[in-house]
Design a protein around this motif. Structure first.
Motif, PDB file in Angstrom:
ATOM      1  N   GLN A  51      -9.167   0.837 -13.451  1.00 29.31           N
ATOM      2  CA  GLN A  51      -8.628   1.079 -12.109  1.00 29.31           C
ATOM      3  C   GLN A  51      -9.707   1.458 -11.094  1.00 29.31           C
ATOM      4  O   GLN A  51      -9.400   1.856  -9.981  1.00 29.31           O
ATOM      5  N   ALA A  52     -10.970   1.332 -11.472  1.00 29.97           N
ATOM      6  CA  ALA A  52     -12.059   1.736 -10.570  1.00 29.97           C
ATOM      7  C   ALA A  52     -12.072   0.884  -9.305  1.00 29.97           C
ATOM      8  O   ALA A  52     -11.873  -0.328  -9.360  1.00 29.97           O
ATOM      9  N   ILE A  53     -12.291   1.545  -8.176  1.00 32.83           N
ATOM     10  CA  ILE A  53     -12.520   0.813  -6.926  1.00 32.83           C
ATOM     11  C   ILE A  53     -14.021   0.545  -6.897  1.00 32.83           C
ATOM     12  O   ILE A  53     -14.829   1.465  -6.750  1.00 32.83           O
ATOM     13  N   LEU A  54     -14.383  -0.700  -7.094  1.00 35.35           N
ATOM     14  CA  LEU A  54     -15.802  -1.031  -7.230  1.00 35.35           C
ATOM     15  C   LEU A  54     -16.523  -0.965  -5.893  1.00 35.35           C
ATOM     16  O   LEU A  54     -16.000  -1.417  -4.876  1.00 35.35           O
ATOM     17  N   PRO A  55     -17.724  -0.417  -5.892  1.00 27.96           N
ATOM     18  CA  PRO A  55     -18.498  -0.337  -4.655  1.00 27.96           C
ATOM     19  C   PRO A  55     -19.072  -1.697  -4.281  1.00 27.96           C
ATOM     20  O   PRO A  55     -19.310  -2.524  -5.154  1.00 27.96           O
ATOM     21  N   GLU A  56     -19.278  -1.904  -2.978  1.00 26.27           N
ATOM     22  CA  GLU A  56     -19.962  -3.126  -2.552  1.00 26.27           C
ATOM     23  C   GLU A  56     -21.445  -3.026  -2.878  1.00 26.27           C
ATOM     24  O   GLU A  56     -22.081  -4.011  -3.211  1.00 26.27           O
ATOM     25  N   ILE A  57     -21.969  -1.818  -2.749  1.00 31.30           N
ATOM     26  CA  ILE A  57     -23.395  -1.605  -3.028  1.00 31.30           C
ATOM     27  C   ILE A  57     -23.569  -0.357  -3.881  1.00 31.30           C
ATOM     28  O   ILE A  57     -22.950   0.675  -3.616  1.00 31.30           O
ATOM     29  N   ARG A  77     -25.440  -6.237 -14.991  1.00 30.86           N
ATOM     30  CA  ARG A  77     -25.692  -7.685 -14.969  1.00 30.86           C
ATOM     31  C   ARG A  77     -25.166  -8.402 -16.213  1.00 30.86           C
ATOM     32  O   ARG A  77     -25.055  -9.620 -16.228  1.00 30.86           O
ATOM     33  N   GLN A  78     -24.809  -7.643 -17.252  1.00 34.02           N
ATOM     34  CA  GLN A  78     -24.257  -8.271 -18.457  1.00 34.02           C
ATOM     35  C   GLN A  78     -22.738  -8.158 -18.505  1.00 34.02           C
ATOM     36  O   GLN A  78     -22.106  -8.633 -19.434  1.00 34.02           O
ATOM     37  N   ASN A  79     -22.149  -7.526 -17.493  1.00 36.52           N
ATOM     38  CA  ASN A  79     -20.712  -7.302 -17.481  1.00 36.52           C
ATOM     39  C   ASN A  79     -20.051  -8.241 -16.474  1.00 36.52           C
ATOM     40  O   ASN A  79     -20.294  -8.144 -15.278  1.00 36.52           O
ATOM     41  N   GLU A  80     -19.220  -9.157 -16.988  1.00 40.22           N
ATOM     42  CA  GLU A  80     -18.549 -10.159 -16.142  1.00 40.22           C
ATOM     43  C   GLU A  80     -17.913  -9.560 -14.889  1.00 40.22           C
ATOM     44  O   GLU A  80     -18.043 -10.099 -13.803  1.00 40.22           O
ATOM     45  N   SER A  81     -17.224  -8.430 -15.042  1.00 40.73           N
ATOM     46  CA  SER A  81     -16.468  -7.889 -13.909  1.00 40.73           C
ATOM     47  C   SER A  81     -17.352  -7.124 -12.925  1.00 40.73           C
ATOM     48  O   SER A  81     -16.895  -6.749 -11.854  1.00 40.73           O
ATOM     49  N   LEU A  82     -18.623  -6.893 -13.280  1.00 41.16           N
ATOM     50  CA  LEU A  82     -19.518  -6.152 -12.382  1.00 41.16           C
ATOM     51  C   LEU A  82     -20.637  -7.026 -11.825  1.00 41.16           C
ATOM     52  O   LEU A  82     -21.387  -6.598 -10.952  1.00 41.16           O
ATOM     53  N   LEU A  83     -20.730  -8.239 -12.339  1.00 45.32           N
ATOM     54  CA  LEU A  83     -21.822  -9.153 -11.970  1.00 45.32           C
ATOM     55  C   LEU A  83     -22.037  -9.303 -10.473  1.00 45.32           C
ATOM     56  O   LEU A  83     -23.159  -9.422 -10.005  1.00 45.32           O
ATOM     57  N   HIS A  84     -20.931  -9.315  -9.713  1.00 43.35           N
ATOM     58  CA  HIS A  84     -21.002  -9.579  -8.268  1.00 43.35           C
ATOM     59  C   HIS A  84     -21.514  -8.390  -7.462  1.00 43.35           C
ATOM     60  O   HIS A  84     -21.786  -8.517  -6.277  1.00 43.35           O
ATOM     61  N   LEU A  85     -21.620  -7.221  -8.087  1.00 55.04           N
ATOM     62  CA  LEU A  85     -22.020  -6.030  -7.331  1.00 55.04           C
ATOM     63  C   LEU A  85     -23.461  -6.130  -6.832  1.00 55.04           C
ATOM     64  O   LEU A  85     -24.326  -6.647  -7.536  1.00 55.04           O
ATOM     65  N   CYS A  86     -23.685  -5.617  -5.644  1.00 55.70           N
ATOM     66  CA  CYS A  86     -25.041  -5.573  -5.112  1.00 55.70           C
ATOM     67  C   CYS A  86     -25.699  -4.276  -5.583  1.00 55.70           C
ATOM     68  O   CYS A  86     -25.121  -3.202  -5.419  1.00 55.70           O
ATOM     69  N   GLY A 106     -32.348  -8.490 -12.169  1.00 51.81           N
ATOM     70  CA  GLY A 106     -31.235  -8.849 -11.293  1.00 51.81           C
ATOM     71  C   GLY A 106     -30.848  -7.855 -10.205  1.00 51.81           C
ATOM     72  O   GLY A 106     -29.770  -7.973  -9.619  1.00 51.81           O
ATOM     73  N   ALA A 107     -31.714  -6.881  -9.904  1.00 52.95           N
ATOM     74  CA  ALA A 107     -31.413  -6.005  -8.765  1.00 52.95           C
ATOM     75  C   ALA A 107     -31.503  -6.852  -7.495  1.00 52.95           C
ATOM     76  O   ALA A 107     -32.205  -7.854  -7.463  1.00 52.95           O
ATOM     77  N   ASN A 108     -30.792  -6.443  -6.449  1.00 53.96           N
ATOM     78  CA  ASN A 108     -30.795  -7.215  -5.213  1.00 53.96           C
ATOM     79  C   ASN A 108     -31.886  -6.792  -4.245  1.00 53.96           C
ATOM     80  O   ASN A 108     -32.380  -7.599  -3.459  1.00 53.96           O
ATOM     81  N   ILE A 109     -32.230  -5.517  -4.293  1.00 55.99           N
ATOM     82  CA  ILE A 109     -33.239  -5.020  -3.357  1.00 55.99           C
ATOM     83  C   ILE A 109     -33.852  -3.760  -3.936  1.00 55.99           C
ATOM     84  O   ILE A 109     -33.227  -3.076  -4.748  1.00 55.99           O
ATOM     85  N   TYR A 110     -35.076  -3.478  -3.526  1.00 61.22           N
ATOM     86  CA  TYR A 110     -35.787  -2.303  -4.029  1.00 61.22           C
ATOM     87  C   TYR A 110     -36.170  -1.434  -2.841  1.00 61.22           C
ATOM     88  O   TYR A 110     -36.834  -1.892  -1.923  1.00 61.22           O
ATOM     89  N   ILE A 111     -35.697  -0.191  -2.863  1.00 60.23           N
ATOM     90  CA  ILE A 111     -35.985   0.727  -1.765  1.00 60.23           C
ATOM     91  C   ILE A 111     -36.788   1.902  -2.291  1.00 60.23           C
ATOM     92  O   ILE A 111     -36.344   2.587  -3.214  1.00 60.23           O
ATOM     93  N   THR A 136     -28.463 -12.340  -1.382  1.00 59.31           N
ATOM     94  CA  THR A 136     -28.393 -12.552  -2.824  1.00 59.31           C
ATOM     95  C   THR A 136     -28.611 -14.017  -3.186  1.00 59.31           C
ATOM     96  O   THR A 136     -29.128 -14.318  -4.243  1.00 59.31           O
ATOM     97  N   SER A 137     -28.257 -14.938  -2.286  1.00 53.77           N
ATOM     98  CA  SER A 137     -28.450 -16.348  -2.629  1.00 53.77           C
ATOM     99  C   SER A 137     -29.900 -16.771  -2.382  1.00 53.77           C
ATOM    100  O   SER A 137     -30.409 -17.664  -3.024  1.00 53.77           O
ATOM    101  N   ALA A 138     -30.550 -16.105  -1.439  1.00 56.62           N
ATOM    102  CA  ALA A 138     -31.930 -16.489  -1.111  1.00 56.62           C
ATOM    103  C   ALA A 138     -32.901 -15.448  -1.662  1.00 56.62           C
ATOM    104  O   ALA A 138     -33.890 -15.119  -1.035  1.00 56.62           O
ATOM    105  N   LEU A 139     -32.554 -14.911  -2.829  1.00 56.37           N
ATOM    106  CA  LEU A 139     -33.354 -13.824  -3.364  1.00 56.37           C
ATOM    107  C   LEU A 139     -34.742 -14.322  -3.758  1.00 56.37           C
ATOM    108  O   LEU A 139     -34.875 -15.264  -4.524  1.00 56.37           O
ATOM    109  N   ASN A 140     -35.743 -13.704  -3.199  1.00 54.47           N
ATOM    110  CA  ASN A 140     -37.087 -13.998  -3.672  1.00 54.47           C
ATOM    111  C   ASN A 140     -37.907 -12.729  -3.627  1.00 54.47           C
ATOM    112  O   ASN A 140     -37.501 -11.722  -3.066  1.00 54.47           O
TER     113      ASN A 140
END
Length: 148
Positions: A51-57, A77-86, A106-111, A136-140
């Motif tokens: 029932q977790a409300i997943l964070p966007e980030i 990154r190995q969990n199907e239901s969490l893969l989309h999280l930033c 698979g992190a999206n950004i490093y701060i 996330t699509s243009a990750l480099n």
């Protein structure tokens, strides 16, 4: 149209860092709901509840007890239901190895944790205002490290 609220999670074992982060978020003109976790295990236990409300980030500290940020990142990154999280790595470490390893995993950004409140606010706001779909699509490697 009502502004939607952005769900954000921060996992950081340093109480002062959590408090400053919370203050910074409070001063940004983006509606947010912040969930705080003091270690990676707490974060993962929360994220994997049905029932977790997943964070966007998720802002993820690397050096934490019990379960560190790298372990969390791999699990997310190995969990199907969490893969989309930033996932934004939020760390005092500026070691090339940490940056490289989180990028590869698979992190999206490093701060890098800023050393002043003003810089922290700027970094958090910049991260929240990113166009994540594009990011996330243009990750480099060049846009992985957040530059202020």
């Amino acid at each position: 149209m009502a502004l939607s609220i952005m769900n954000i999670a921060l996992a950081d074992d340093d109480a002062d860092d959590r408090m400053l982060f919370e203050e910074a978020i409070g001063e940004i003109e983006i509606k947010t709901k912040l969930s705080l976790f003091s270690d990676g295990k707490q974060l993962m236990d929360y994220l994997t509840q049905p029932q977790a409300i997943l964070p966007e980030i998720i802002f993820l500290d690397l050096n934490m007890p019990i379960k560190n940020g790298m372990q969390c990142l791999r699990e997310i990154r190995q969990n199907e239901s969490l893969l989309h999280l930033c996932v934004a790595i939020y760390s005092t470490s500026s070691s090339e190895q940490d940056i490289e390893e989180t990028f590869v995993n698979g992190a999206n950004i490093y701060i890098n944790k800023p050393n002043s409140f003003g810089a922290l606010k700027k970094a958090v706001e910049k991260a929240l205002r990113l166009n994540w779909q594009y990011h996330t699509s243009a990750l480099n490697r060049d846009n992985f490290l957040l530059r202020l």
